[in-house]
Design a protein around this motif. Structure first.
Motif, PDB file in Angstrom:
ATOM      1  N   GLU A  30      12.283  -3.480  -2.250  1.00 54.72           N
ATOM      2  CA  GLU A  30      11.442  -2.799  -3.221  1.00 54.72           C
ATOM      3  C   GLU A  30      10.700  -1.669  -2.519  1.00 54.72           C
ATOM      4  N   THR A  31      10.321  -0.646  -3.280  1.00 54.12           N
ATOM      5  CA  THR A  31       9.621   0.490  -2.683  1.00 54.12           C
ATOM      6  C   THR A  31       8.517   0.971  -3.605  1.00 54.12           C
ATOM      7  N   LEU A  32       7.523   1.612  -2.997  1.00 55.08           N
ATOM      8  CA  LEU A  32       6.546   2.375  -3.765  1.00 55.08           C
ATOM      9  C   LEU A  32       6.091   3.538  -2.901  1.00 55.08           C
ATOM     10  N   ALA A  33       5.874   4.675  -3.541  1.00 56.78           N
ATOM     11  CA  ALA A  33       5.518   5.908  -2.829  1.00 56.78           C
ATOM     12  C   ALA A  33       4.475   6.662  -3.642  1.00 56.78           C
ATOM     13  N   PRO A  34       3.225   6.258  -3.566  1.00 54.04           N
ATOM     14  CA  PRO A  34       2.180   6.875  -4.391  1.00 54.04           C
ATOM     15  C   PRO A  34       1.834   8.282  -3.919  1.00 54.04           C
ATOM     16  N   ASP A  35       1.320   9.080  -4.853  1.00 51.16           N
ATOM     17  CA  ASP A  35       0.764  10.387  -4.516  1.00 51.16           C
ATOM     18  C   ASP A  35      -0.645  10.187  -3.956  1.00 51.16           C
ATOM     19  N   LEU A  36      -0.951  10.837  -2.845  1.00 51.90           N
ATOM     20  CA  LEU A  36      -2.311  10.819  -2.302  1.00 51.90           C
ATOM     21  C   LEU A  36      -3.108  11.983  -2.897  1.00 51.90           C
ATOM     22  N   PRO A  37      -4.422  11.861  -2.966  1.00 52.64           N
ATOM     23  CA  PRO A  37      -5.250  12.934  -3.527  1.00 52.64           C
ATOM     24  C   PRO A  37      -5.506  14.049  -2.510  1.00 52.64           C
ATOM     25  N   CYS A  38      -4.420  14.573  -1.932  1.00 49.35           N
ATOM     26  CA  CYS A  38      -4.571  15.481  -0.795  1.00 49.35           C
ATOM     27  C   CYS A  38      -5.074  16.862  -1.189  1.00 49.35           C
ATOM     28  N   ASP A  39      -5.047  17.189  -2.478  1.00 53.28           N
ATOM     29  CA  ASP A  39      -5.561  18.483  -2.936  1.00 53.28           C
ATOM     30  C   ASP A  39      -6.982  18.380  -3.494  1.00 53.28           C
ATOM     31  N   ASP A  40      -7.606  17.233  -3.316  1.00 53.19           N
ATOM     32  CA  ASP A  40      -8.951  16.984  -3.830  1.00 53.19           C
ATOM     33  C   ASP A  40      -9.959  17.174  -2.692  1.00 53.19           C
ATOM     34  N   ASP A  41     -10.851  18.146  -2.834  1.00 52.64           N
ATOM     35  CA  ASP A  41     -11.821  18.430  -1.778  1.00 52.64           C
ATOM     36  C   ASP A  41     -12.784  17.276  -1.526  1.00 52.64           C
ATOM     37  N   SER A  42     -12.936  16.386  -2.485  1.00 51.43           N
ATOM     38  CA  SER A  42     -13.862  15.264  -2.315  1.00 51.43           C
ATOM     39  C   SER A  42     -13.198  14.045  -1.683  1.00 51.43           C
ATOM     40  N   ALA A  43     -11.895  14.095  -1.490  1.00 49.07           N
ATOM     41  CA  ALA A  43     -11.159  12.930  -0.988  1.00 49.07           C
ATOM     42  C   ALA A  43     -10.888  13.063   0.503  1.00 49.07           C
ATOM     43  N   ASP A  54      -4.314   0.684  -4.037  1.00 48.97           N
ATOM     44  CA  ASP A  54      -4.345   0.430  -5.476  1.00 48.97           C
ATOM     45  C   ASP A  54      -2.944   0.298  -6.064  1.00 48.97           C
ATOM     46  N   ALA A  55      -1.953   0.889  -5.380  1.00 47.49           N
ATOM     47  CA  ALA A  55      -0.584   0.837  -5.881  1.00 47.49           C
ATOM     48  C   ALA A  55       0.218  -0.336  -5.331  1.00 47.49           C
ATOM     49  N   VAL A  56      -0.338  -1.022  -4.341  1.00 44.96           N
ATOM     50  CA  VAL A  56       0.404  -2.091  -3.665  1.00 44.96           C
ATOM     51  C   VAL A  56       0.366  -3.364  -4.497  1.00 44.96           C
ATOM     52  N   PRO A  57       1.531  -3.963  -4.726  1.00 42.22           N
ATOM     53  CA  PRO A  57       1.553  -5.226  -5.465  1.00 42.22           C
ATOM     54  C   PRO A  57       1.018  -6.370  -4.616  1.00 42.22           C
ATOM     55  N   LEU A  62       5.176  -6.745   3.197  1.00 43.52           N
ATOM     56  CA  LEU A  62       5.000  -5.296   3.174  1.00 43.52           C
ATOM     57  C   LEU A  62       5.364  -4.650   4.512  1.00 43.52           C
ATOM     58  N   VAL A  63       6.076  -3.523   4.406  1.00 38.37           N
ATOM     59  CA  VAL A  63       6.310  -2.630   5.537  1.00 38.37           C
ATOM     60  C   VAL A  63       5.666  -1.297   5.175  1.00 38.37           C
ATOM     61  N   VAL A  64       4.664  -0.892   5.924  1.00 43.74           N
ATOM     62  CA  VAL A  64       3.917   0.333   5.644  1.00 43.74           C
ATOM     63  C   VAL A  64       4.483   1.455   6.516  1.00 43.74           C
ATOM     64  N   VAL A  65       4.893   2.540   5.870  1.00 44.22           N
ATOM     65  CA  VAL A  65       5.535   3.661   6.568  1.00 44.22           C
ATOM     66  C   VAL A  65       4.694   4.911   6.345  1.00 44.22           C
ATOM     67  N   GLY A  66       4.307   5.585   7.430  1.00 49.48           N
ATOM     68  CA  GLY A  66       3.522   6.812   7.324  1.00 49.48           C
ATOM     69  C   GLY A  66       4.265   7.984   7.938  1.00 49.48           C
ATOM     70  N   GLN A  67       4.354   9.089   7.196  1.00 46.35           N
ATOM     71  CA  GLN A  67       5.010  10.305   7.656  1.00 46.35           C
ATOM     72  C   GLN A  67       3.953  11.346   8.029  1.00 46.35           C
ATOM     73  N   SER A  68       4.063  11.933   9.222  1.00 46.27           N
ATOM     74  CA  SER A  68       3.222  13.060   9.646  1.00 46.27           C
ATOM     75  C   SER A  68       1.733  12.711   9.510  1.00 46.27           C
ATOM     76  N   LEU A  69       0.952  13.467   8.707  1.00 53.75           N
ATOM     77  CA  LEU A  69      -0.465  13.149   8.507  1.00 53.75           C
ATOM     78  C   LEU A  69      -0.645  11.765   7.897  1.00 53.75           C
ATOM     79  N   GLY A  70       0.385  11.243   7.245  1.00 52.15           N
ATOM     80  CA  GLY A  70       0.340   9.881   6.727  1.00 52.15           C
ATOM     81  C   GLY A  70       0.115   8.849   7.808  1.00 52.15           C
ATOM     82  N   PRO A  82      -1.672  -7.312   3.640  1.00 53.13           N
ATOM     83  CA  PRO A  82      -0.964  -8.191   4.579  1.00 53.13           C
ATOM     84  C   PRO A  82       0.363  -7.590   5.037  1.00 53.13           C
ATOM     85  N   ALA A  83       0.299  -6.510   5.798  1.00 51.46           N
ATOM     86  CA  ALA A  83       1.510  -5.838   6.275  1.00 51.46           C
ATOM     87  C   ALA A  83       2.166  -6.647   7.383  1.00 51.46           C
TER      88      ALA A  83
END
Length: 225
Positions: A30-43, A54-57, A62-70, A82-83
């Motif tokens: 299974e996969t999930l790939a949420p949008d981050l609020p990266c264009d929000d100056d308050s975030a 909030d998107a994680v079931p 869980l396997v957490v994968v981060g790309q670049s700034l992620g 619980p990764a």
């Protein structure tokens, strides 16, 4: 099987992962790939992590994968879910309490052999099919820098097995630079994959195969480790 939590990089959206998601689902994950609020100056990083959490079931595979700034967001997520594994792809590898804006100075990025490219496609997507690269640029968002000077809320690196996967033709983070940072910050030897900075678009099947193999190492796939 695993649930892969896929975190995109700066100025991007979850769509970045769509080809890898298809490959992983074909392997039974299974996969999930949420949008981050990266264009929000308050975030800032805390809000990025919350958007993912909030998107994680309610799962423990869980396997957490981060790309670049992620790579700054992934350990914050692993502190709160619980990764079983964290994978950093062409990543920034943060130190506890480090602000993203300080990262290049702290990791001696000025010593890396980096070329100069005015064209974002030549910099980020040099090996991505042209139509796909154009779509990636169209979907991308402006990365707010308003909160990037704020220290990461990470106090210590989470107690989660971590793999680092670097790209041999990355024009953002060259191989020798990232190998050194992975050793200095995590004490690990990075694995390598062909291609540039955005392998989820240029080599989705190869990237999914690596992720599947990593999942197998922690008992979350039938693939050979």
């Amino acid at each position: 099987m695993a649930t892969f939590v896929l975190i995109h990089g700066a100025g991007d959206v979850g769509w970045y992962w769509h080809l890898v998601e298809a490959e992983l689902r074909a392997r039974g994950h299974e996969t999930l790939a949420p949008d981050l609020p990266c264009d929000d100056d308050s975030a800032g990083l805390a809000e990025y992590a919350s958007a993912v959490i909030d998107a994680v079931p309610d799962r423990t595979d869980l396997v957490v994968v981060g790309q670049s700034l992620g790579g700054f967001t992934a350990p914050l997520v692993c502190e709160r879910v619980p990764a079983r594994l964290m994978v950093l792809v062409a990543p920034m590898i943060p130190a506890p309490g480090e602000a993203p804006a300080d990262y290049t100075a702290h990791t001696r990025y000025e010593d890396a052999e980096v070329g100069h490219y005015d064209d974002p496609i030549e910099l980020f997507y040099q090996d991505v099919p042209p139509e796909l690269a154009a779509e990636a640029l169209r979907r991308g968002r402006a990365q707010s820098e308003a909160q990037l000077k704020e220290p990461s809320p990470m106090i210590t690196w989470p107690y989660v097995p971590t793999r680092v996967l670097i790209c041999r033709d990355d024009r953002i983070f060259p191989v020798e630079y990232l190998r050194r940072v992975a050793r200095e910050r995590l004490g690990v030897e990075a694995d390598e994959l062909d291609g540039g900075h955005t392998p989820a678009l240029s080599r989705p099947a190869e990237l999914a195969e690596r992720l599947d193999a990593y999942a197998a190492e922690v008992g979350l796939s039938e693939a050979a480790g």
